[in-house]
Design an enzyme around this catalytic site. Structure first.
Site, mmCIF file in Angstrom:
data_model
loop_
_atom_site.group_PDB
_atom_site.id
_atom_site.type_symbol
_atom_site.label_atom_id
_atom_site.label_comp_id
_atom_site.label_asym_id
_atom_site.label_seq_id
_atom_site.Cartn_x
_atom_site.Cartn_y
_atom_site.Cartn_z
ATOM 1 C CE LYS A 35 -0.261 0.228 5.101
ATOM 2 N NZ LYS A 35 -1.250 0.114 6.201
ATOM 3 N NE ARG A 57 4.137 -6.078 9.449
ATOM 4 C CZ ARG A 57 4.031 -4.926 10.110
ATOM 5 N NH1 ARG A 57 5.127 -5.077 11.105
ATOM 6 N NH2 ARG A 57 3.272 -4.285 10.225
ATOM 7 C CG ASP A 84 8.485 -8.948 9.888
ATOM 8 O OD1 ASP A 84 8.944 -7.662 9.841
ATOM 9 O OD2 ASP A 84 7.785 -9.524 10.685
ATOM 10 C CG ASN A 111 8.159 2.408 1.310
ATOM 11 O OD1 ASN A 111 7.954 3.606 1.263
ATOM 12 N ND2 ASN A 111 7.224 1.338 1.187
ATOM 13 C CB SER A 166 11.374 11.068 7.879
ATOM 14 O OG SER A 166 10.556 12.223 8.221
ATOM 15 C CE1 TYR A 222 8.422 6.763 10.218
ATOM 16 C CE2 TYR A 222 9.024 9.027 10.186
ATOM 17 C CZ TYR A 222 8.670 7.900 9.475
ATOM 18 O OH TYR A 222 8.483 7.962 8.221
#
Length: 303
Positions: A35, A57, A84, A111, A166, A222
């Site tokens: 997704k 996963r 995974d 990703n 990020s 994160y």
């Protein structure tokens, strides 16, 4: 030769307007691709004619993603394997599966990532899992699959690794001066030093001192996982300069499940930018860079 120059570069070219170095025999691996940005990137690579390995996963969700590509007529060169990245046995199984089907890979897009915080929360309840997946998982997969990278016998065959990262993991978000100094020292930066930083963070979480230790203030676990991934990417880029191109890419505020569907652009927009970076012609190919993407301002390197 891969360039690591910090000189001003002209705008990055769209993959459909650059010299096409790839073919259906070029293999791209995309993790966490059932997704969001991962799925959109598999779709874009398939549209551009590459062979793509879609990993997920969750096996049922991964197979469903492949089925949806079949509806679009894009499944001919798309393969699925369950993976995974937080499980070393799963990584070994994936590498064995890949080796049995392909000679080598040309592109790896790390990703796959997890975040257990809602948009305006900052719980540390799953910090160890977040770091284990986003940093250690991506690192372990990269090291396990690198021996199967395409031999660099021509300029076009330089292997490309793109780590989806990020801005939350950039050094300017870090207020701990001692830790910042360690990560800023590019000459001495190593995996051991990065692992030490991650260990300090997890200990601060364990003893409840993380809020006063100068770690990033937003989505802290994160952010630290991406901080470590960015640093590792620099180490890897230096180690394999001229053989493997290793860059990081922040897609910006993207409409995905992780952002509760909020964002300034779609997963397809982010995938378009990521594909552009992964498919750069060798004359424009960089390494050790952190790219930030925007559908209005284009992409630029912060390093």
């Amino acid at each position: 030769m891969v360039s690591s120059s910090t000189m001003q570069q002209p705008p990055i070219c769209h993959p459909t307007t650059t010299a096409r170095w790839w073919s259906k025999d070029s293999i791209a691996i995309v993790t966490g691709a059932n997704k969001g940005i991962g799925y959109a990137l598999v779709k874009r690579f398939a549209e551009l004619g590459l062979t793509v390995v879609l990993t997920s996963r969750d096996q049922s969700r991964g197979l469903k993603a492949v089925d949806s590509l079949k509806v679009l007529g894009l499944d001919r060169n798309v393969y699925f394997c369950q993976l995974d990245i937080s499980d070393q046995a799963s990584i070994r199984s994936f590498v064995s599966w890949f080796r049995s089907r392909f000679d080598a890979f040309d592109i790896l897009v790390n990703n796959a990532a997890v975040c257990f915080n809602a948009m305006n929360s900052n719980s540390m309840d799953h910090a160890e899992t977040v770091v284990k997946t986003n940093y250690y998982g991506s690192k372990l997969l990269t090291e396990a699959i690198l021996p199967l990278s395409r031999p660099s016998n021509s300029a076009a065959s330089i292997t490309r690794i793109l780590n989806i990262s990020s801005r939350l993991g950039t050094l300017d978000k870090l207020k701990n001066t001692k830790i910042k100094a360690i990560l800023e020292d590019k000459e001495r930066l190593s995996e051991d030093r990065i692992d030490m930083v991650v260990g300090v963070f997890l200990q601060d979480v364990k003893d409840g001192s993380w809020e006063r230790q100068g770690w990033p203030e937003i989505w802290t676990d994160y952010s630290v996982s991406k901080l470590a991934l960015n640093a590792y990417s620099c180490v890897l880029a230096r180690r394999y300069e001229g053989v493997v191109s290793v860059n990081c890419f922040c897609p910006g505020f993207t409409q995905t499940a992780m952002t509760d569907g909020q964002g300034k652009h779609s997963a397809d927009d982010a995938a378009e930018m990521a594909a552009t970076l992964a498919l750069l012609p060798v004359s424009r190919l960089t390494t050790g860079k952190f790219y930030a993407g925007s559908t209005t301002r284009g992409m630029h390197s912060k390093l």
